[in-house]
Design a protein around this motif. Structure first.
Motif, PDB file in Angstrom:
ATOM      1  N   ASP A  21       0.838  -1.209   0.000  1.00 45.02           N
ATOM      2  CA  ASP A  21       0.000   0.000   0.000  1.00 45.02           C
ATOM      3  C   ASP A  21       0.868   1.254   0.000  1.00 45.02           C
ATOM      4  OD1 ASP A  21      -2.539  -1.092  -0.078  1.00 45.02           O
ATOM      5  OD2 ASP A  21      -2.743  -1.196   2.107  1.00 45.02           O
ATOM      6  N   ALA A  24       2.281   1.856  -3.276  1.00 49.75           N
ATOM      7  CA  ALA A  24       1.324   2.146  -4.351  1.00 49.75           C
ATOM      8  C   ALA A  24       0.742   3.558  -4.246  1.00 49.75           C
ATOM      9  CB  ALA A  24       0.185   1.120  -4.314  1.00 49.75           C
ATOM     10  N   GLU A  27       1.480   6.534  -6.812  1.00 53.93           N
ATOM     11  CA  GLU A  27       0.845   6.421  -8.131  1.00 53.93           C
ATOM     12  C   GLU A  27      -0.662   6.668  -8.036  1.00 53.93           C
ATOM     13  OE1 GLU A  27       1.919   3.028 -10.510  1.00 53.93           O
ATOM     14  OE2 GLU A  27       0.159   3.357 -11.802  1.00 53.93           O
ATOM     15  N   ARG A  28      -1.296   6.127  -6.966  1.00 57.24           N
ATOM     16  CA  ARG A  28      -2.729   6.397  -6.787  1.00 57.24           C
ATOM     17  C   ARG A  28      -2.979   7.905  -6.731  1.00 57.24           C
ATOM     18  NH1 ARG A  28      -3.823   2.319  -1.638  1.00 57.24           N
ATOM     19  NH2 ARG A  28      -3.225   0.365  -2.644  1.00 57.24           N
ATOM     20  N   LYS A 172      -7.940  -3.409  -9.343  1.00 54.30           N
ATOM     21  CA  LYS A 172      -7.259  -3.811  -8.120  1.00 54.30           C
ATOM     22  C   LYS A 172      -5.792  -4.138  -8.376  1.00 54.30           C
ATOM     23  CE  LYS A 172     -11.088  -3.854  -5.509  1.00 54.30           C
ATOM     24  NZ  LYS A 172     -12.108  -3.197  -6.335  1.00 54.30           N
ATOM     25  N   GLU A 173      -4.959  -3.714  -7.437  1.00 48.98           N
ATOM     26  CA  GLU A 173      -3.542  -4.073  -7.452  1.00 48.98           C
ATOM     27  C   GLU A 173      -3.390  -5.507  -6.922  1.00 48.98           C
ATOM     28  OE1 GLU A 173      -2.341  -1.059  -4.771  1.00 48.98           O
ATOM     29  OE2 GLU A 173      -2.923   0.553  -6.134  1.00 48.98           O
ATOM     30  N   GLU A 176      -4.105  -6.017  -3.306  1.00 52.30           N
ATOM     31  CA  GLU A 176      -5.527  -5.884  -2.977  1.00 52.30           C
ATOM     32  C   GLU A 176      -6.252  -7.197  -3.289  1.00 52.30           C
ATOM     33  OE1 GLU A 176      -5.979  -2.142  -5.466  1.00 52.30           O
ATOM     34  OE2 GLU A 176      -7.102  -1.540  -3.672  1.00 52.30           O
TER      35      GLU A 176
END
Lengths: 409, 409
Positions: A21, A24, A27-28, A172-173, A176
């Motif tokens: 998380d 990530a 980038e989110r 979803k990654e 996730e």
């Protein structure tokens, strides 16, 4: 975490997911910033707890937002995230959202609003003018607060937006997907372990609590939502709560439940039979199972032929089977919904949903049902992980879908 | 309901409470209508689930409003209540709200808004003009919905109001007081029954779940809120969640929890000692106990001398004791809050609350605390039922307030 549970994630799993998380989030945030620039606004003010968790890491338990005041609300600007946390939540915010600037608003949010806006770095090219417009989650901020914020800084335009971050959350990654699968495994195991307790005379409420206990001691930090356990004609209530009536032989017994693992949720429904079903109930069960299989088969067929597939096509595949049997008007809800940090997210797989190709990779439920008022209800719900890019899909719910009789002998 | 629980209300109690609610609703509605007439509006649109339950009987579980759509929202006009319920909730609405007209809005609320407003009987004398203005719970309706409703019937003024029904809910009817007392008794008994499980090595989370289970199998339909169980220095977090650390000898162990009985809640905190406390922790405990006693004594003194007493005086009485010991800045929250259908309601007993005489009859918490960052935290919380008219008050929480040592031998 719990001796004897094989589904419980390890401490290493949890640590890996938290790090994923953390990795990530930049980038989110960049994806969100691109949307904001396209909208011509300078910043974002978020209210929904799931969105705060997605972008900052800060966690509120379900319903905790009602007592948290402004804690957990957040800003995104060109450079950083700003997380609001009062003194009760300060240490938690520092620990869970290490990259966010933490701010308190002891005099209330409206009083602090102008200074908070002044501290943001606008996304527009013209930094000198400050924040001129800010996107606000209008579907989650109450109208009274909206009025107070608008009055507190009348020169800053509040731009009502809905669904920006929710749209990002649809795809979803890998980490996730892992957590949703882990939540499914805990739920599967919990139902399996509860089966021996099902017999004539036990109440819906006792079974719901037994299942809840197994989920919460089996590696989940919480339920995804309150367990539904409905017997006989009560299974025809799509939203009934467990009652104190005793389960009787010959009844259906519908369980709808889910687990939560590091924020990600599962959702499954099984309709069991307490003793052998009669021919009518058996036929309804087989009909619903066939409808679910039709929707799932369509996913496989589309992937094999490499054609895009829409949410409405999946719904239509399940619905056609039930319609053909004359039970169309007994299937009043959509065939499925996305799931992730919230139990119900996009995509929506129903007749009323705007038609759109299935996003990918994503996870959604496939859950047709037939509800006969005053008689019986059957629903079968599984989660499907769908990845058109990889050409694969996977049923994350493993508990058998075939007709299952319990409580005999 | 649960064999062995002496605190669980009987089925007759529950039936009596439901009938009392049914009998009380017409007067509750008349009080609201008088407020609406004074405001010059023709009707009321309610969003908050506790308010719907208070005026119609319709129940949503905590958090269920997030998935219920418009179900549970309601109108009050000159003649009746109109309760919104989609197909999932129709049977439940008919059963729980037998005196309400039930309406569905399959095309969304905004689409149905003009027709719904047209079906209402306005409170103004001029019935022929229809509803010209409607009070709306602006603190609970999201801004996006507000915009949609305003656009759907532009000639009808939406009047943002807050706290109208909440102000009515402050003074409690006898059957409301009974339910709060019943919830307190269940919570008392649950903590008492959990004491034998407290020992070195058990985790906060295990103890919180054990306590939760006793509440939910001891006659409560639900928790009032998630159980807090915090050991040692973590007790200094006013809003911490139970963790997986083992409890150690010499630590404080703070439990903050409550039960829910036919919608009405309890709230209590006890700070126990796992083994004998050292002199410092003992002194902090006695300080908090003295602060609580000072606030409670003031209530008795005011009733005996038949003088009105304000919320701020109660807070000041507790705070003065803690201030005098030099710990004023370690007591960062108010001394208490009202409770009923919501865990936190009016009156608010704190420095920042608007000064006002205590309402009556009402129920509120008295919960001073001292929190030493990184060291320890102590809070003692009881509910008080206060009735100036009758000249009486009663401590509803019965678990001993004196220093309690557990987990020895």
């Amino acid at each position: 975490m719990h001796v004897g549970s094989t589904a419980a994630p390890s401490a290493e799993d949890r640590q890996r997911w938290r790090l994923a998380d953390l990795a990530a989030r930049p980038e989110r945030l960049d994806v969100l910033r691109a949307s904001l620039v396209a909208l011509g606004v300078d910043a974002y003010f978020g209210v929904r707890p799931e969105n705060a968790r997605y972008l900052t890491g800060f966690v509120l338990a379900d319903g905790e937002e009602k007592v948290a005041g402004h804690s957990g609300r957040f800003f995104v600007d060109a450079a950083e995230t700003v997380l609001l946390a009062d003194s009760r939540y300060r240490l938690q915010a520092q620990s869970q959202a290490p990259r966010s600037r933490i701010e308190d608003t002891p005099g209330g949010l409206a009083a602090a609003w102008p200074e908070l806006l002044g501290s943001l770095r606008p996304l527009s090219n013209d930094v000198s003018r400050g924040v001129a417009g800010i996107a606000v989650e209008a579907g989650f901020l109450d109208h009274a607060s909206w009025l107070a914020l608008a009055a507190a800084a009348p020169d800053v335009e509040l731009v009502a937006i809905e669904g920006l971050i929710e749209t990002q959350r649809v795809t979803k990654e890998p980490s996730e997907l892992e957590r949703i699968a882990a939540a499914c495994a805990i739920a599967d195991e919990a139902l399996d372990a509860t089966l021996p307790q099902i017999r004539e005379g036990v109440t819906e409420r006792e079974l719901a609590m037994a299942l809840e206990w197994r989920i919460r001691t089996g590696g989940a930090e919480a339920l995804a939502f309150d367990v539904a356990c409905l017997a006989g004609a009560r299974a025809a209530l799509p939203h009934g709560s467990p009652g104190d009536d005793a389960v009787r032989a010959g009844q259906v017994l519908l369980f709808d439940f889910g687990a939560q693992v590091e924020g990600y949720r599962s959702d499954m429904t099984r309709t069991l039979f307490v003793g052998q079903p009669d021919a009518h109930d058996r036929a309804i069960y087989e009909l619903v199972a066939a409808a679910q299989a039709a929707a799932i088969d369509l996913l496989g067929e589309a992937l094999r032929s490499q054609r895009a597939i829409t949410n409405r096509e999946v719904d239509a595949a399940a619905r056609a089977v039930i319609d053909a049997a004359g039970h169309g008007h007994h299937f009043g809800h959509g065939t499925g919904h996305g799931i992730g940090l919230a139990t119900h997210e996009l995509p929506s797989l129903g007749r009323a949903a705007p038609e759109a190709p299935l996003p990918s990779p994503t996870v959604f439920s496939v859950e047709p049902g037939v509800y006969l008022d005053g008689q019986t209800g059957v629903r079968i719900e599984d989660l499907v992980s769908f990845d058109a890019g990889a050409g694969t899909f996977e049923l994350l719910t493993r508990f058998p879908r075939s007709l299952t009789v319990v409580g005999e002998g």
